[in-house]
Design an enzyme around this catalytic site. Sequence first.
Site, PDB file in Angstrom:
ATOM      1  N   GLU A  90      16.812  44.724  -1.805  1.00  0.00           N
ATOM      2  CA  GLU A  90      15.429  45.202  -2.513  1.00  0.00           C
ATOM      3  C   GLU A  90      14.073  44.434  -2.202  1.00  0.00           C
ATOM      4  O   GLU A  90      12.964  44.123  -3.149  1.00  0.00           O
ATOM      5  CB  GLU A  90      15.644  45.437  -4.026  1.00  0.00           C
ATOM      6  CG  GLU A  90      17.100  45.913  -4.100  1.00  0.00           C
ATOM      7  CD  GLU A  90      17.657  46.408  -6.474  1.00  0.00           C
ATOM      8  OE1 GLU A  90      16.417  45.787  -6.824  1.00  0.00           O
ATOM      9  OE2 GLU A  90      18.157  46.486  -6.501  1.00  0.00           O
ATOM     10  N   GLY A  91      13.772  44.926  -0.937  1.00  0.00           N
ATOM     11  CA  GLY A  91      13.082  43.565  -0.270  1.00  0.00           C
ATOM     12  C   GLY A  91      13.276  42.296   0.700  1.00  0.00           C
ATOM     13  O   GLY A  91      13.877  41.348  -0.791  1.00  0.00           O
TER      14      GLY A  91
END
Length: 387
Positions: free
Chosen positions: A372-373
């Site tokens: 998620e990054g």
Amino acid sequence: MSNTSESASQYGLTREQLDFLEVIRQMSVEKVAPRAAEIDESGEFPEDIRELFAGHDLFGLPFEERYGGTGTGELMLCAAIEEVSKFCASSALMIAAQDLSSLPIRLFGSDDLKDRWLPKMASGEILGAFALSEPDAGSDPGAMRTRATKTDGGWLLNGAKNWITNSGVAGMYVTFAVTDPDVKFSRGITAFVVKADAEGFRIDTLEHKMGMKGSPTGQPVYEDVFVPDEDVIGEPGKGFAVAMGTLDRSRLGIAAQAVGIAQGATDFAADYARDRIAFGKPINQLQGIQFKLADMETKTAAARELLYRAASMSEGDEPGLGKYSAMAKLFASDTAMEVTVEAVQVLGGYGYVKEYPVERMMRDAKLTQIYEGTNEIQRVVIARTLQ
Ligand code: COS
């Protein structure tokens, strides 16, 4: 009362929600914890845990009541993910992934899409997947190559995604594809709902990962997959904002998972240090160990405060949520990594073997700094607010 409940009550969880959290904690201790090592060892998706969660309404946590959800809000969702993550991060990921994959529809979808998908996701009948990353486009999703071309009544998708959580077990894949290659990429991306049984759709490979092994990660492939117009999420060409707006919120779930892993490792190491005798006394009487445990507890508590602050902003639609969720994810995941490495050290030789859960926690923690990054991307998001 666990430290999760104690803090959550100060950030506004109601008595009823705290009771629900206690049920989740009990269930995690009694049913999830005893399965965690097996899930890690076998690397198989735990259908029994999925059923357990569905039976206890855990998939309903991200959703409003009108769609069959619990309607209990972001803070409760985070606290629940945290409780489960103390014992099995792979299992907790099922809930976080349901949040991630439903957010595009909840935030940007038509009423029709919401009515068709959200109740089935809230009940756990259908799991979702969020298909953004590609082999050559992870941190830079604007460089994606998956294409969607317009055809009669819909779109034809071609391409491949990578590192997609719930691959093979999801019933739907929120898929991002370039619909207008002539404009700057991020402006020409559109979000689609792709059904798992759509013709031309398949999962090619499942990854063999370092940790989070009970959660299948794979490569969805699209070969002339037809998606009807009504399954476009938001407006064509506005898909990049759908992805970014989703991640601004969903990163809270990963921060919650990281706080849970850190607390689980701290609790385990503290219990161990109480019982383990060296030099004629429990090792928690040795200052070298005491200082480690004190730092682990302090950092975890600080991460939780930042997370709950960010989660509270999400409920009130306060501006700056993207920055706070990035800060919570960054700080909590770095904390989870540091704390689990220290937990292994407190257990010494026992920390390095699979009979004890802390080496698994350490491997699971690593992913929270990446997905998620990556944490480098979180720093980019945060730094941009300072310019
Ligand atoms: N919410 C809504 N819209 C956003 C946004 C946000 N948080 N961030 C950017 N946008 C919009 C911008 O406004 C811009 O719109 P216009 O083209 O209409 O001006 C567009 O998106 C592109 O923005 P920008 O030029 O800032 O994009 P970049 O390519 O520079 O990317 C980062 C910015 C690095 C923040 C982005 O690529 C990112 O988050 N990468 C990580 C992705 C990720 O988390 N992947 C993990 C896999 S998903 S599990």
